[in-house]
Design a protein around this motif. Structure first.
Motif, PDB file in Angstrom:
ATOM      1  N   GLN A   1       0.840  -1.198   0.000  1.00  0.00           N
ATOM      2  CA  GLN A   1       0.000   0.000   0.000  1.00  0.00           C
ATOM      3  C   GLN A   1       0.874   1.246   0.000  1.00  0.00           C
ATOM      4  N   PHE A   2       0.572   2.161  -0.918  1.00  0.00           N
ATOM      5  CA  PHE A   2       1.187   3.490  -0.889  1.00  0.00           C
ATOM      6  C   PHE A   2       0.145   4.437  -0.283  1.00  0.00           C
ATOM      7  N   ASN A   3       0.515   5.107   0.774  1.00  0.00           N
ATOM      8  CA  ASN A   3      -0.462   5.893   1.521  1.00  0.00           C
ATOM      9  C   ASN A   3      -0.694   7.294   0.970  1.00  0.00           C
ATOM     10  N   PHE A   4       0.280   7.780   0.188  1.00  0.00           N
ATOM     11  CA  PHE A   4       0.224   9.209  -0.123  1.00  0.00           C
ATOM     12  C   PHE A   4       0.939   9.480  -1.451  1.00  0.00           C
ATOM     13  N   VAL A   5       0.282   9.138  -2.548  1.00  0.00           N
ATOM     14  CA  VAL A   5       0.838   9.422  -3.873  1.00  0.00           C
ATOM     15  C   VAL A   5       0.201  10.722  -4.359  1.00  0.00           C
ATOM     16  N   VAL A   6       1.001  11.737  -4.520  1.00  0.00           N
ATOM     17  CA  VAL A   6       0.471  13.049  -4.910  1.00  0.00           C
ATOM     18  C   VAL A   6      -0.132  12.929  -6.316  1.00  0.00           C
TER      19      VAL A   6
END
Ligand SMILES: CC(C)(COP(=O)(O)OP(=O)(O)OC[C@H]1O[C@@H](n2cnc3c(N)ncnc32)[C@H](O)[C@@H]1OP(=O)(O)O)[C@@H](O)C(=O)NCCC(=O)NCCS
Length: 161
Positions: free
Chosen positions: A114-119
């Motif tokens: 899981q990537f929590n914070f991909v702009v």
């Protein structure tokens, strides 16, 4: 030719140079732009983190980490973060690290990532993660204060391993 290996203490100068160059730009990570070398390396080289470097023929061009996204009962889900030196971006190092990361995460026993914070404005990252099998499973509205575009969304991206 890109080779990827576990990071060593002697790689810290190169890792810091890349970290600082990426974070100073302020358009891809929520880390403070003036984050210190000490704080950066404490995070990137923490004992609970698996740290890797990508090398071309002459130097380290990128670095990535794998860690558990949550402790305890959430620790089967991996989280990862990637940085390619600005001068080396767009030449395949990110894809190589992404593919390596998926294999390593499986080897380490994680069952998903899981990537929590991909702009959301980070087009190359969003495109690369989609190509590597990640889906956008959530959007956090106006979660990132982009230096030129103002408040933009951030994505949560996920794939099973
Ligand atoms: C995001 C990042 C890791 C990608 O690494 P890179 O070495 O620059 O990317 P690559 O050269 O491996 O290219 C990856 C893919 O994205 C594609 N791509 C790049 N820019 C794109 C764009 N604007 N739109 C669509 N696809 C794009 C490339 O064509 C390539 O696809 P391919 O492998 O099928 O040919 C790197 O640019 C980086 O470190 N950026 C700053 C930090 C960051 O954003 N980290 C990730 C946070 S989620």
């Amino acid at each position: 030719m890109i080779t990827i290996r576990r990071a060593e203490r002697s790689d810290e100068d190169a890792i810091w140079e890349i970290f600082h160059a990426v974070v100073e730009r302020g358009d891809t990570y929520a880390f403070p732009s003036d984050m210190s070398r000490r704080d950066a390396l404490a995070l990137w080289m923490a004992p609970t983190v698996h740290t890797y470097v990508a090398c071309d023929e002459t130097s380290i061009v990128g670095t990535y980490i794998i860690r558990a996204n949550q402790p305890g009962r959430g620790s089967h889900v991996a989280n990862a973060a990637f940085m390619v030196a600005p001068s080396a971006q767009g030449r395949g190092a990110g894809r190589r690290m992404g593919e390596h990361c998926l294999a390593e995460a499986r080897r380490l026993g994680f069952t998903s990532m899981q990537f929590n914070f991909v702009v959301s404005t980070n087009e190359s990252a969003v495109a690369l993660w989609k190509k590597l099998g990640f889906d956008i499973i959530g959007t956090v509205p106006a979660a990132f204060n982009h230096p030129t575009r103002g408040l933009v969304d951030a994505y949560v991206m996920y794939r099973p391993l």
